[in-house]
Design a protein around this motif. Structure first.
Motif, PDB file in Angstrom:
ATOM      1  N   GLN A  90       0.744  -1.172  -0.010  1.00  0.00           N
ATOM      2  CA  GLN A  90      -0.061  -0.014   0.015  1.00  0.00           C
ATOM      3  C   GLN A  90       0.747   1.132  -0.087  1.00  0.00           C
ATOM      4  O   GLN A  90       1.957   0.980   0.205  1.00  0.00           O
ATOM      5  N   CYS A 111      -2.506   0.152 -14.799  1.00  0.00           N
ATOM      6  CA  CYS A 111      -4.110  -0.087 -14.704  1.00  0.00           C
ATOM      7  C   CYS A 111      -4.298  -1.516 -14.073  1.00  0.00           C
ATOM      8  O   CYS A 111      -4.760  -1.694 -13.244  1.00  0.00           O
ATOM      9  N   GLN A 114      -2.698  -1.748 -10.298  1.00  0.00           N
ATOM     10  CA  GLN A 114      -3.783  -1.178  -9.546  1.00  0.00           C
ATOM     11  C   GLN A 114      -4.955  -1.896  -9.244  1.00  0.00           C
ATOM     12  O   GLN A 114      -5.403  -2.047  -8.231  1.00  0.00           O
ATOM     13  N   TYR A 117      -3.632  -4.426  -6.826  1.00  0.00           N
ATOM     14  CA  TYR A 117      -3.266  -3.888  -5.347  1.00  0.00           C
ATOM     15  C   TYR A 117      -3.906  -2.407  -5.382  1.00  0.00           C
ATOM     16  O   TYR A 117      -3.293  -1.543  -5.692  1.00  0.00           O
ATOM     17  N   PRO A 118      -5.054  -2.343  -5.040  1.00  0.00           N
ATOM     18  CA  PRO A 118      -5.990  -1.096  -5.025  1.00  0.00           C
ATOM     19  C   PRO A 118      -5.270  -0.330  -4.082  1.00  0.00           C
ATOM     20  O   PRO A 118      -5.788   0.762  -4.147  1.00  0.00           O
ATOM     21  N   ASN A 121      -1.305   4.003  -4.623  1.00  0.00           N
ATOM     22  CA  ASN A 121      -1.515   5.022  -5.598  1.00  0.00           C
ATOM     23  C   ASN A 121      -0.367   5.196  -6.373  1.00  0.00           C
ATOM     24  O   ASN A 121       0.761   5.516  -5.585  1.00  0.00           O
ATOM     25  N   VAL A 122      -0.627   5.508  -7.480  1.00  0.00           N
ATOM     26  CA  VAL A 122       0.652   5.558  -8.352  1.00  0.00           C
ATOM     27  C   VAL A 122       0.737   7.409  -9.141  1.00  0.00           C
ATOM     28  O   VAL A 122      -0.302   7.485  -9.282  1.00  0.00           O
ATOM     29  N   LYS A 289       5.704  -2.214  -2.092  1.00  0.00           N
ATOM     30  CA  LYS A 289       5.230  -1.771  -3.219  1.00  0.00           C
ATOM     31  C   LYS A 289       6.024  -1.782  -4.315  1.00  0.00           C
ATOM     32  O   LYS A 289       5.869  -1.866  -5.436  1.00  0.00           O
TER      33      LYS A 289
END
Length: 316
Positions: A90, A111, A114, A117-118, A121-122, A289
C-alpha cells in the motif's frame, strides 16, 4: 517537532512551488506558507529563496532536504512493515519514465497493477530528461540506454532492439535510387529521418549478426526532431527511413504500415548494446510496493522476451 511540516517542506522542495505543493497535499497555499515559515523560525535558518513564481532551496535547505527525505523514507518503511503491508502493499508509488515508452507501455500495466493492488496510489511522471531518483524522490525510474551510477539498484527490463524500417510507399521510391538495400552504407543515398536530442543529431550504428563491433553510419535527411513520434509519423507517411527501438514501432510493423529493413544487421543509436532498466534507490528495495511492481512489470512485459519482440509478433 511534528512530521507534518517536514512533509510539507519535502513537497515544496520537490515541486519548486508553494502552489504545486498545496495541490499535491490538498491544502490551501496559505497553509503551506505558514508551515514553511514556522519550520524556518524553529530551525533559525532560511530554507528557500522565494521568487514570484517558484522557490529554490538554499544551501542549508538542500542539505536539510536530503537528511529529512532519508529520515521520512525510513519512517514510512517502518510504518509500512508494522502494518503488515509486506503482504498487502500500500501507499504512494512514484514512477518516472520516458515519454514515448510511458505512453505506449505503462498505462495498461499500471491499470492492471492497481486492479490487483488497489491500496497503492501511483504517480507517473513522463519526461525524456535525465532524472536522478534519489534527488527527485522517485521510487522507480525507467531509463533506456546505459547508466554508470553504482549507488543505484537496478533491474533489467529488456534488451533494446532497434529496427530499421520504412513505409511500403517509400520502399517503392527507394528501388529507383539504390535497388535492393543490402548494406548500411547504402543509407547514405536515402532520406533518413533522424532523432536530434540534447547532444545533437544521433548517428546510426550497425553490425552484422554475431559480429562484435558496430560501424557508425552518418546518415542525413530532410527532417530531424527531438520527438520520436513526429519522425515515426513522417515515416508512416512515406517520407523516409527511421531507426528506432522495436518497442516504439512494433504495432506499425505488425500491421504492415512499416516494413523492417536490413534484418540481418543489428542496429543501434550507440556503439554498444542498449537496454531498458528500472532504477531505484537502495532503501526503496525494502518497500513491498517497489518489489511487487518490479515483479509485476517483469511478468507483464515478458521478462527476457518482451511482447514487442519481433519473434513474438510473428508467432501471434
Amino acid at each position: 517537532m511534528s512530521i507534518k511540516p517536514l512533509r510539507v517542506f519535502l513537497s515544496v522542495a520537490k515541486k519548486g512551488s508553494f502552489v504545486a505543493a498545496a495541490r499535491e497535499l490538498d491544502l490551501p497555499p496559505s497553509s503551506i506558507s505558514r508551515y514553511i515559515s514556522a519550520l524556518e523560525d524553529e530551525l533559525g535558518q532560511r530554507l528557500f529563496y522565494r521568487h514570484t513564481r517558484a522557490v529554490k532551496l538554499t544551501e542549508v535547505g538542500a542539505y536539510y532536504f536530503a537528511e529529512v527525505r532519508e529520515a521520512l523514507t525510513s519512517l514510512d518503511l517502518a510504518t509500512e512493515h508494522a502494518k503488515g503491508s509486506l503482504l498487502t502493499p500500500q501507499g504512494n508509488l512514484n514512477i518516472n519514465a520516458p515519454v514515448s515508452f510511458g505512453r505506449l507501455h505503462l498505462s495498461k500495466l499500471i491499470c492492471q497493477f492497481q486492479q490487483r493492488y488497489p491500496d497503492i496510489n501511483v504517480e507517473l511522471m513522463l519526461t525524456d530528461a535525465y532524472v536522478d531518483p534519489v534527488a527527485n524522490g522517485s521510487d522507480i525510474v525507467i531509463r533506456i540506454g546505459g547508466f554508470e551510477d553504482s549507488s543505484l539498484n537496478y533491474q533489467a527490463v529488456a534488451d533494446e532492439q532497434f529496427v530499421l524500417c520504412a513505409a511500403p510507399s517509400y520502399l517503392e521510391n527507394m528501388k529507383g535510387k539504390i535497388g535492393s538495400l543490402i548494406q548500411p552504407k547504402q543509407l547514405l543515398d536515402l532520406n533518413c529521418l533522424v532523432y536530434k536530442g540534447n547532444n545533437g543529431r544521433r548517428n546510426w550504428f550497425f553490425r552484422q549478426e554475431e559480429k562484435p563491433v558496430f560501424e557508425c553510419i552518418e546518415v542525413a535527411g530532410n527532417l530531424c526532431s527531438n520527438n520520436a513520434d513526429i519522425l515515426v509519423q513522417a515515416a508512416l507517411a512515406g517520407q523516409g527511413v527511421i531507426l528506432f527501438p522495436r518497442w516504439l514501432v512494433f504495432q506499425h510493423l505488425a500491421s504492415g504500415e512499416l516494413v523492417a529493413l536490413l534484418e540481418h544487421w543489428e542496429g543501434s543509436e550507440k556503439d554498444t548494446q542498449q537496454s531498458i532498466y528500472a532504477l531505484y534507490p537502495g532503501n526503496r528495495m525494502k518497500s513491498s510496493k517497489v518489489v511487487y511492481f518490479l515483479d509485476f512489470m517483469a511478468d507483464f512485459f515478458g521478462r527476457s522476451h518482451p511482447y514487442w519482440d519481433k519473434r513474438l509478433i510473428e508467432n501471434t
